[in-house]
Design a protein around this motif. Structure first.
Motif, mmCIF file in Angstrom:
data_model
loop_
_atom_site.group_PDB
_atom_site.id
_atom_site.type_symbol
_atom_site.label_atom_id
_atom_site.label_comp_id
_atom_site.label_asym_id
_atom_site.label_seq_id
_atom_site.Cartn_x
_atom_site.Cartn_y
_atom_site.Cartn_z
ATOM 1 N N TYR A 278 0.836 -1.200 0.000
ATOM 2 C CA TYR A 278 0.000 0.000 0.000
ATOM 3 C C TYR A 278 0.873 1.254 0.000
ATOM 4 C CZ TYR A 278 -3.573 3.388 1.014
ATOM 5 O OH TYR A 278 -4.402 4.470 0.920
ATOM 6 N N SER A 279 0.565 2.183 -0.895
ATOM 7 C CA SER A 279 1.271 3.478 -0.927
ATOM 8 C C SER A 279 0.289 4.580 -0.558
ATOM 9 C CB SER A 279 1.799 3.775 -2.330
ATOM 10 O OG SER A 279 2.725 2.794 -2.707
ATOM 11 N N PRO A 280 0.752 5.632 0.125
ATOM 12 C CA PRO A 280 -0.141 6.719 0.508
ATOM 13 C C PRO A 280 -0.911 7.238 -0.711
ATOM 14 C CG PRO A 280 2.008 7.011 1.515
ATOM 15 C CD PRO A 280 2.136 5.858 0.573
ATOM 16 N N GLY A 281 -2.218 7.401 -0.541
ATOM 17 C CA GLY A 281 -3.042 7.899 -1.649
ATOM 18 C C GLY A 281 -3.728 6.792 -2.445
ATOM 19 N N ASP A 282 -3.301 5.533 -2.262
ATOM 20 C CA ASP A 282 -3.977 4.417 -2.940
ATOM 21 C C ASP A 282 -5.391 4.254 -2.408
ATOM 22 O OD1 ASP A 282 -1.754 3.753 -4.436
ATOM 23 O OD2 ASP A 282 -1.191 1.997 -3.245
ATOM 24 N N VAL A 283 -6.262 3.683 -3.235
ATOM 25 C CA VAL A 283 -7.624 3.326 -2.798
ATOM 26 C C VAL A 283 -7.677 1.806 -2.721
ATOM 27 C CG1 VAL A 283 -10.083 3.389 -3.372
ATOM 28 C CG2 VAL A 283 -8.628 5.388 -3.842
ATOM 29 N N TYR A 284 -7.992 1.316 -1.526
ATOM 30 C CA TYR A 284 -7.939 -0.119 -1.250
ATOM 31 C C TYR A 284 -9.353 -0.619 -0.984
ATOM 32 C CZ TYR A 284 -7.593 -4.033 2.059
ATOM 33 O OH TYR A 284 -7.774 -5.208 2.722
ATOM 34 N N TRP A 285 -9.673 -1.801 -1.532
ATOM 35 C CA TRP A 285 -11.023 -2.339 -1.320
ATOM 36 C C TRP A 285 -10.982 -3.819 -0.964
ATOM 37 C CZ3 TRP A 285 -15.195 -3.394 -5.640
ATOM 38 C CH2 TRP A 285 -16.381 -3.844 -5.034
ATOM 39 N N CYS A 286 -11.453 -4.117 0.243
ATOM 40 C CA CYS A 286 -11.663 -5.496 0.681
ATOM 41 C C CYS A 286 -13.173 -5.708 0.704
ATOM 42 C CB CYS A 286 -11.057 -5.707 2.063
ATOM 43 S SG CYS A 286 -11.574 -7.247 2.838
ATOM 44 N N THR A 287 -13.661 -6.743 0.012
ATOM 45 C CA THR A 287 -15.112 -6.933 -0.144
ATOM 46 C C THR A 287 -15.762 -7.707 1.004
ATOM 47 O OG1 THR A 287 -14.971 -9.059 -1.299
ATOM 48 C CG2 THR A 287 -14.748 -7.074 -2.659
ATOM 49 N N ALA A 288 -15.009 -8.023 2.049
ATOM 50 C CA ALA A 288 -15.539 -8.854 3.141
ATOM 51 C C ALA A 288 -16.613 -8.118 3.943
ATOM 52 C CB ALA A 288 -14.405 -9.268 4.066
ATOM 53 N N ASP A 289 -17.222 -8.848 4.855
ATOM 54 C CA ASP A 289 -18.170 -8.267 5.804
ATOM 55 C C ASP A 289 -17.427 -8.078 7.124
ATOM 56 O OD1 ASP A 289 -20.302 -8.506 8.059
ATOM 57 O OD2 ASP A 289 -21.507 -8.290 6.238
ATOM 58 N N ILE A 290 -17.762 -7.023 7.872
ATOM 59 C CA ILE A 290 -17.031 -6.830 9.135
ATOM 60 C C ILE A 290 -17.391 -7.889 10.176
ATOM 61 C CG2 ILE A 290 -16.549 -4.347 8.959
ATOM 62 C CD1 ILE A 290 -18.970 -4.270 11.139
ATOM 63 N N GLY A 291 -18.394 -8.728 9.885
ATOM 64 C CA GLY A 291 -18.731 -9.822 10.800
ATOM 65 C C GLY A 291 -17.658 -10.896 10.857
ATOM 66 N N TRP A 292 -16.708 -10.859 9.924
ATOM 67 C CA TRP A 292 -15.637 -11.855 9.885
ATOM 68 C C TRP A 292 -14.311 -11.180 10.217
ATOM 69 C CZ3 TRP A 292 -18.610 -15.829 9.815
ATOM 70 C CH2 TRP A 292 -19.761 -15.861 9.005
ATOM 71 N N ILE A 293 -13.302 -11.961 10.535
ATOM 72 C CA ILE A 293 -11.987 -11.406 10.894
ATOM 73 C C ILE A 293 -11.393 -10.582 9.744
ATOM 74 C CG2 ILE A 293 -10.697 -13.487 10.189
ATOM 75 C CD1 ILE A 293 -9.784 -11.231 13.206
ATOM 76 N N THR A 294 -11.657 -10.982 8.496
ATOM 77 C CA THR A 294 -11.102 -10.221 7.358
ATOM 78 C C THR A 294 -11.566 -8.771 7.410
ATOM 79 O OG1 THR A 294 -11.140 -12.253 6.075
ATOM 80 C CG2 THR A 294 -10.793 -10.226 4.850
ATOM 81 N N GLY A 295 -12.833 -8.573 7.753
ATOM 82 C CA GLY A 295 -13.358 -7.213 7.859
ATOM 83 C C GLY A 295 -12.726 -6.440 9.004
ATOM 84 N N HIS A 296 -12.482 -7.122 10.132
ATOM 85 C CA HIS A 296 -11.836 -6.457 11.278
ATOM 86 C C HIS A 296 -10.429 -5.977 10.894
ATOM 87 C CE1 HIS A 296 -15.013 -8.279 13.606
ATOM 88 N NE2 HIS A 296 -14.484 -7.959 14.773
ATOM 89 N N SER A 297 -9.635 -6.931 10.377
ATOM 90 C CA SER A 297 -8.210 -6.660 10.180
ATOM 91 C C SER A 297 -7.902 -5.883 8.914
ATOM 92 C CB SER A 297 -7.426 -7.978 10.160
ATOM 93 O OG SER A 297 -7.598 -8.669 11.387
ATOM 94 N N TYR A 298 -8.712 -6.106 7.854
ATOM 95 C CA TYR A 298 -8.339 -5.522 6.566
ATOM 96 C C TYR A 298 -9.421 -4.661 5.902
ATOM 97 C CZ TYR A 298 -4.329 -8.432 7.458
ATOM 98 O OH TYR A 298 -3.226 -9.000 8.063
ATOM 99 N N ILE A 299 -10.458 -4.270 6.681
ATOM 100 C CA ILE A 299 -11.314 -3.158 6.256
ATOM 101 C C ILE A 299 -11.153 -2.042 7.278
ATOM 102 C CG2 ILE A 299 -13.670 -2.295 5.903
ATOM 103 C CD1 ILE A 299 -14.494 -5.056 4.934
ATOM 104 N N VAL A 300 -11.149 -2.432 8.566
ATOM 105 C CA VAL A 300 -11.129 -1.413 9.619
ATOM 106 C C VAL A 300 -9.719 -1.173 10.163
ATOM 107 C CG1 VAL A 300 -12.114 -0.685 11.843
ATOM 108 C CG2 VAL A 300 -13.547 -1.919 10.199
ATOM 109 N N TYR A 301 -9.188 -2.060 10.994
ATOM 110 C CA TYR A 301 -7.972 -1.730 11.749
ATOM 111 C C TYR A 301 -6.710 -1.563 10.897
ATOM 112 C CZ TYR A 301 -10.616 -2.221 16.085
ATOM 113 O OH TYR A 301 -11.523 -2.047 17.099
#
Length: 630
Positions: A278-301
């Protein structure tokens, strides 16, 4: 971003340092964070206990590392871009400064409702930015969040409320999914007939009628009215709990995996920046739901700790048509795209026409998560979405590991279809045989273990430390056992072969066979059931159930539908068996153990060699099951 790996030799150099001097390595990574008090010691550990502590006695608040750390430099950068279910509805872009004020306002509202440090709060919400606000507000005041996927049934929700002793539930009136409007608050009301909480806060999303219980239920927009939009973050210990996330195991009820603050923070940011480059200014998209760990770690935190712009998507890949993902990629000029093999295979079935209208030239990195990606899907993704120029990071990790463990580093690690390739720095893998002997060298196959702690790992299972020990640390002495089989090839690359225990990976979601069997057995006409996984062309694995039943004036079709409804009510639609075969008996040994090996073979359609069935109580049963399958 001084901790980013830039070359393959850089990766090997970092990996070597992380293994020879792990404490020094992680201390260097942790130095880039804001700590209110530095640690006395980097690591204390014992896998026998298990007892693991990272950054011992350090004080911090994870949200200060998202907000206070970034506000002056990145205040106007988009933190979350929200894309609604309906493409005709206006999306939202929330800057770091706006998100900070929303989180403060809502955390002040939680405090006003009596929620304090250490209290457990269930979040049962659709994919709206308020779900991320809810998580961060809990973290801000030291409450422990437990997000429950909003597709789980009321009894699955009640089980989780009761298990963690939740004080509040944060929810919505309803949610949109494709062309459907689904009640969410009604599920919460039903769950609260079997459990109780002091406070329910309801976000208005669909405008549907809901019942509000006097004194307990409050509207989101009303509780934040008049609240201050700043506050001081609660001082937390590095080893205080951040969240509980429930996951299926091979036995009984789901277990609450506990993650603590300091180590999880350090690991999610480090793994996010490196794997996705990831570089500053990039737009990143993880399609997971926050109900799963993927959403916790790689959408939010992970993304927010890195000051990234993270897309949150409310919809589904095929609504209004199979081009939706690609329309969103074009609309926001997405650079890193992270999704599940299930979604890729489902879209592959629609051919390439839905991709044609869209410009995907902004894409730099493609990611895959949830299960090993099969070669055919890998090639389709690489050719048609990445136009053969985007590296694919095929990431292996688990709810329990907190972050990505084995993965190519985008554009740096040479990839190989269906291989997760190499461990990230700090991750010491070992392959052991069934006796627990470590298998050295390349071209070996066995059970995947991890023999040294990493900062993002689970600390316990909530309220039942013994269960944590038995599940993860007792199979092989002195090691964390992942439950997965693995192959290391002649290049030293890792290929994950799937679960070796009674857990089925359906569309990247773990389903314990025991849990599904318990739900099937709740049907009054079911005498006994056995559940196995079988290869499914879209979901990866499907659920195949063998059911012994007292038919009682039911047609087989009626009974099968009733059983599916029962499972749906008890666990949620996600656990509905794909195939149900009514049988008169199950293949059991004389001691009464079900021979799942035979049932798996039948479910897979490998009917020619059943192995030795002479030890079975009734070998005839196998012939009958095979005939029924045909």
């Amino acid at each position: 971003m001084s901790d980013r790996i830039h070359t393959l030799s850089g990766y090997f150099h970092e990996y070597q340092k992380s293994v020879t001097e792990p404490e020094k390595f992680w201390a260097r990574i942790a130095d880039s964070f804001h700590w209110q008090k530095r640690w006395d010691k980097v690591l204390e550990w014992d896998f026998e206990g298990p007892d693991i502590k990272w950054f011992v006695n350090a004080k911090l608040n994870i949200t200060e590392n998202i907000f206070e750390k970034h506000l002056y430099t990145l205040g106007d950068r988009a933190a979350i871009i929200w894309e609604p279910n309906d493409p005709n509805e206006e999306g939202r872009t929330i800057t770091y400064r706006e998100l900070y004020h929303e989180v403060c306002r809502f955390s002040n509202a939680l405090k006003a409702k009596g929620i304090k440090k250490g209290d457990r709060v269930i979040i049962y919400m659709p994919m709206v930015p308020e779900a991320a606000v809810a998580m961060l507000a809990c973290a801000r005041i030291g409450a422990i969040h437990s997000v429950v996927f909003a597709g789980f049934s009321s009894s699955a929700l009640a089980d989780r409320v009761n298990d963690c002793g939740a004080k509040a539930i944060l929810t919505s009136d309803g949610n949109y999914r494709g062309n459907k409007k689904i009640g969410v608050k009604s599920v919460v009301d039903e769950a609260l007939e079997k459990s109780s909480v002091d406070t329910v806060i309801v976000y208005q999303r669909t405008g549907q009628e809901v019942t509000m219980k006097e004194g307990r239920d409050h509207w989101w927009h009303e509780v934040i009215e008049g609240e201050e939009d700043t506050n001081k973050a609660e001082v937390m210990d590095s080893e205080d709990m951040l969240f509980i996330l429930y996951t299926s195991g091979s036995t009984g009820k789901p277990k609450g995996v506990v993650h603590t603050i300091g180590g999880y923070m350090v690991y999610t940011k480090y793994s996010f920046e490196n794997v996705f480059q990831y570089s500053p200014g990039d737009v990143y998209w993880c399609t997971a739901d926050i109900g799963w760990i993927t959403g916790h770690s790689y959408i939010v935190y992970g993304p927010l700790l890195a000051g990234a712009t993270s897309i949150m998507f409310e919809g589904v890949p095929t609504y209004p048509d199979a081009g939706r993902f690609w329309a969103v990629c074009e609309k926001y000029k997405v650079n890193q795209f992270y999704t599940a093999p299930t979604a890729i295979r489902a879209l592959q079935a629609h051919g390439t026409d839905p991709i044609e209208p869209y410009d995907l030239s902004s894409l730099k990195v493609l990611g895959s998560v949830g299960e090993p990606i099969n070669e055919e899907a890998w090639h389709w993704y690489h050719t048609h979405i990445g136009k053969t120029r985007c590296p694919i990071v095929d990431t292996w990790w688990q709810t329990e590991t907190g972050g990505i463990m084995v993965s190519p580093i985008a554009g740096i690690t040479p990839t190989k279809p269906a291989y997760a390739t190499l461990p990230l720095p700090g991750i010491q893998l070992c392959i052991v045989d069934n006796e627990g002997k470590i298998m050295t060298g390349n071209s070996v196959e066995g059970n995947l273990c991890i023999c040294f702690p990493w900062p993002g790992m689970l600390r316990t299972t909530y309220g039942d430390h013994e269960r944590c020990k038995q599940t993860y640390f007792s199979t092989y002495k002195g090691m964390y056992f992942t439950g997965d089989g693995v192959k290391r090839d002649h290049d030293g690359y890792y290929r994950i072969l799937g679960r070796v225990d009674d857990v089925i990976n359906v569309s990247g979601h773990r389903m314990g066979t025991a849990e599904v069997e318990n739900a099937i057995n709740e049907h009054p006409l079911v005498i006994e059931s056995a559940v196995v996984g079988y290869p499914h062309e879209v979901k990866g694995q499907g659920i195949y159930a063998y059911v012994i039943s007292d038919m009682k004036n039911r047609t087989e079709e009626n009974l099968v539908n009733e059983i599916k409804d029962t499972v749906s009510k008890i666990i949620g639609p996600i656990a509905k068996p794909d195939k149900i075969q009514i049988v008169s008996g199950l293949p059991k040994t004389r001691s009464g153990k079900i021979m799942r090996r035979i049932l798996r073979k039948v479910a897979e359609g490998s009917l020619d060699n059943m192995g030795d069935t002479s030890t079975l109580l009734d070998p005839e049963v196998v012939t009958e099951i095979i005939d029924g399958r045909k």
